[in-house]
Enzyme design. Structure first.
Site, PDB file in Angstrom:
ATOM      1  N   GLN A 115       0.851  -1.191   0.000  1.00 24.76           N
ATOM      2  CA  GLN A 115       0.000   0.000   0.000  1.00 24.76           C
ATOM      3  C   GLN A 115       0.887   1.242   0.000  1.00 24.76           C
ATOM      4  O   GLN A 115       1.677   1.455   0.933  1.00 24.76           O
ATOM      5  CB  GLN A 115      -0.920   0.044   1.218  1.00 24.76           C
ATOM      6  N   TYR A 172      -4.768  11.186   3.985  1.00 23.31           N
ATOM      7  CA  TYR A 172      -3.413  11.320   3.453  1.00 23.31           C
ATOM      8  C   TYR A 172      -3.438  12.071   2.118  1.00 23.31           C
ATOM      9  O   TYR A 172      -4.483  12.526   1.685  1.00 23.31           O
ATOM     10  CB  TYR A 172      -2.736   9.943   3.406  1.00 23.31           C
ATOM     11  N   ARG A 177      -7.654   2.286  -2.797  1.00 27.48           N
ATOM     12  CA  ARG A 177      -8.515   2.226  -1.616  1.00 27.48           C
ATOM     13  C   ARG A 177      -9.138   3.593  -1.385  1.00 27.48           C
ATOM     14  O   ARG A 177      -8.440   4.615  -1.394  1.00 27.48           O
ATOM     15  CB  ARG A 177      -7.691   1.845  -0.389  1.00 27.48           C
ATOM     16  N   GLY A 234      -9.166  -6.295   8.877  1.00 31.00           N
ATOM     17  CA  GLY A 234      -8.034  -5.648   9.530  1.00 31.00           C
ATOM     18  C   GLY A 234      -7.813  -6.253  10.898  1.00 31.00           C
ATOM     19  O   GLY A 234      -6.972  -7.152  11.077  1.00 31.00           O
ATOM     20  N   ARG A 235      -8.595  -5.805  11.864  1.00 33.28           N
ATOM     21  CA  ARG A 235      -8.344  -6.187  13.258  1.00 33.28           C
ATOM     22  C   ARG A 235      -8.317  -7.689  13.479  1.00 33.28           C
ATOM     23  O   ARG A 235      -7.510  -8.172  14.269  1.00 33.28           O
ATOM     24  CB  ARG A 235      -9.371  -5.498  14.168  1.00 33.28           C
TER      25      ARG A 235
HETATM   26  C1  LIG Z   1      -3.696  -0.891  13.831  1.00 31.64           C
HETATM   27  C2  LIG Z   1      -4.358  -0.409  12.557  1.00 31.64           C
HETATM   28  C3  LIG Z   1      -3.590   0.207  11.577  1.00 31.64           C
HETATM   29  C4  LIG Z   1      -4.185   0.599  10.370  1.00 31.64           C
HETATM   30  N1  LIG Z   1      -3.386   1.131   9.366  1.00 31.64           N
HETATM   31  C5  LIG Z   1      -3.915   1.348   8.132  1.00 31.64           C
HETATM   32  C6  LIG Z   1      -3.070   1.684   7.019  1.00 31.64           C
HETATM   33  O1  LIG Z   1      -1.826   1.767   7.106  1.00 31.64           O
HETATM   34  N2  LIG Z   1      -3.673   1.902   5.831  1.00 31.64           N
HETATM   35  C7  LIG Z   1      -5.036   1.804   5.661  1.00 31.64           C
HETATM   36  O2  LIG Z   1      -5.543   2.007   4.551  1.00 31.64           O
HETATM   37  N3  LIG Z   1      -5.850   1.452   6.700  1.00 31.64           N
HETATM   38  C8  LIG Z   1      -5.313   1.211   7.911  1.00 31.64           C
HETATM   39  N4  LIG Z   1      -6.131   0.784   8.927  1.00 31.64           N
HETATM   40  C9  LIG Z   1      -7.556   0.526   8.667  1.00 31.64           C
HETATM   41  C10 LIG Z   1      -7.787  -0.955   8.324  1.00 31.64           C
HETATM   42  O3  LIG Z   1      -7.224  -1.292   7.073  1.00 31.64           O
HETATM   43  C11 LIG Z   1      -9.300  -1.290   8.282  1.00 31.64           C
HETATM   44  O4  LIG Z   1      -9.901  -0.421   7.359  1.00 31.64           O
HETATM   45  C12 LIG Z   1      -9.964  -1.127   9.632  1.00 31.64           C
HETATM   46  O5  LIG Z   1      -9.269  -1.832  10.650  1.00 31.64           O
HETATM   47  C13 LIG Z   1     -11.416  -1.630   9.580  1.00 31.64           C
HETATM   48  O6  LIG Z   1     -11.467  -3.000   9.207  1.00 31.64           O
HETATM   49  P1  LIG Z   1     -11.754  -4.135  10.311  1.00 31.64           P
HETATM   50  O7  LIG Z   1     -13.115  -3.819  10.883  1.00 31.64           O
HETATM   51  O8  LIG Z   1     -11.728  -5.438   9.571  1.00 31.64           O
HETATM   52  O9  LIG Z   1     -10.672  -4.021  11.342  1.00 31.64           O
HETATM   53  C14 LIG Z   1      -5.569   0.417  10.159  1.00 31.64           C
HETATM   54  C15 LIG Z   1      -6.336  -0.179  11.177  1.00 31.64           C
HETATM   55  C16 LIG Z   1      -5.751  -0.616  12.348  1.00 31.64           C
HETATM   56  C17 LIG Z   1      -6.594  -1.316  13.388  1.00 31.64           C
END
Ligand SMILES: Cc1cc2nc3c(=O)[nH]c(=O)nc-3n(C[C@H](O)[C@H](O)[C@H](O)COP(=O)(O)O)c2cc1C
Length: 361
Positions: free
Chosen positions: A98, A180, A227, A311-312
């Site tokens: 990314q 960003y 994205r 993500g999480r």
């Molecule tokens: C610790 C953490 C770091 C994240 N860093 C990024 C990132 O670098 N780039 C991005 O597009 N989204 C980032 N996100 C967002 C996640 O990609 C995702 O959209 C978000 O966690 C919601 O999805 P989930 O409900 O499956 O966790 C981050 C989320 C978390 C929890």
């Protein structure tokens, strides 16, 4: 069979299943944006995902903003990423990087000496960032980019896409949300420009589309994804009409033949982001935010998305694919170690093994 387990193709990317690891900044890189050995372990452990999207990675020194985040502009960084892509490919995985240029969401405490903080306009983001040096710090007031500097940043993204291929990545994802640089251009508050990059929704989308075209021209459109999250206010973004901004982006994407569109659920009633994306984007769609195995499966079963990113759930479940396939329990992650240095709470979450599986039954 669980539809999430069906293989699929996105442009030039071959996914063994529809479970995607969402990009997550974890602040485990070394100084100078260098990927570390624990990052090799972390990504290799998650190689069973249909697609891994790495944490946000900077295309240039100017694009860095957070502490201990990786980059992909120097030969040393490319070589260090190569160890990660090799490890993921050796386990049959598919991985894209990314590309995240922080723009004005940056503090000089987190940037190499001599780098600059740039934005569409000289307006600071009303937010603070963590630094190892001084704790929480205000963001820098960015320098407003000249047309020449815009061309240079687009060239940096293009070179980063080429570097990504040299580092063994299957492709790149443009980070165009969460405040960003591309999102700063798309917004009404961070972008006060009066030239062709500011004002109307079409003008505000121009930078993003030019970046995508430059990267697609360099490595092929089937290796470039984007994205986006219409209406996302994170990191001090304002947009009074997210539907119009999304419309401008979707029109601009027509005919580009990108590998995929990755949509985060919008926390605004002004846009039904998933439905709009499905109806108007001709290529593969990945959806994200708050999915559980059953709701993810419903999306794919119903044909409302081609894949779902988690993500999480990927933080404490390196073997998420197996756990979803076999309906096994998901582990919970520890918030305290999300961004701390070292392997703890990062590459030490175990996969289920025979012993733990026996204990479950
Ligand atoms: C610790 C953490 C770091 C994240 N860093 C990024 C990132 O670098 N780039 C991005 O597009 N989204 C980032 N996100 C967002 C996640 O990609 C995702 O959209 C978000 O966690 C919601 O999805 P989930 O409900 O499956 O966790 C981050 C989320 C978390 C929890």
């Amino acid at each position: 069979m669980n539809s999430l387990m069906q293989p699929t193709r996105m442009g030039e990317l071959e996914l063994a299943n529809r479970i995607v690891m969402a990009p997550m900044t974890r602040s485990r890189a070394g100084s100078d944006g260098l990927p570390t050995t624990i990052m090799v372990d972390y990504y290799a452990q998650r190689a069973s995902a249909g697609l891994i999207i790495t944490e946000g990675t900077s295309p240039s020194a100017d694009g860095l903003g957070y502490c201990r985040t990786p980059a992909i502009y120097s030969p040393e960084q490319v070589a260090a990423w190569r160890r990660i892509t090799d490890a993921v490919h050796a386990r049959g995985g598919c991985i894209v990087v990314q590309l995240m240029h922080c723009g004005r969401v940056a503090t000089h405490h987190n940037k190499p000496a001599g780098s600059r903080t740039l934005g569409p306009s000289a307006i600071a983001a009303q937010t603070q960032l963590f630094t190892d040096a001084v704790g929480m710090a205000d963001t820098d007031v960015p320098e407003a980019m000249s047309r020449e500097e815009i061309r240079q940043v687009i060239a940096d993204y293009r070179q980063a896409a080429l570097n990504a291929r040299e580092a063994g990545f299957d492709g790149v994802e443009l980070h165009c949300t969460s405040g960003y640089l591309p999102m700063q251009f798309m917004s009404e508050n961070a972008n006060q420009r009066t030239d062709e990059y500011g004002g109307s929704a079409d003008n505000r989308a121009r930078f993003t589309l030019e970046v995508l075209k430059a990267m697609a021209e360099a490595i092929g459109p089937g290796r470039v994804g984007i994205r986006f999250c219409p209406g996302n206010k994170y990191n001090d973004i304002a947009d009074s009409d997210p539907a119009a901004t999304f419309d401008a982006l979707l029109r601009g994407l027509e005919g580009l033949n990108l590998a995929y569109l990755h949509i985060m659920r919008a926390h605004t009633r002004k846009v039904d982001a998933f439905a709009e994306a499905r109806a108007r984007f001709a290529g593969p769609l990945i959806v994200n935010d708050g999915f559980e195995p059953d709701t993810a499966r419903e999306m794919v079963d119903a044909g409302r998305a081609d894949a779902v990113s988690f993500g999480r759930h990927y933080i404490a479940n390196p073997d998420l694919v197996l756990r979803i396939r076999d309906a096994l329990p998901l582990a919970q992650f520890d918030r305290a170690t999300l961004y701390s240095p070292g392997p703890q709470g990062y590459s030490d979450y175990p996969a289920l093994n025979e012993h733990s599986l026996e204990a479950l039954t």
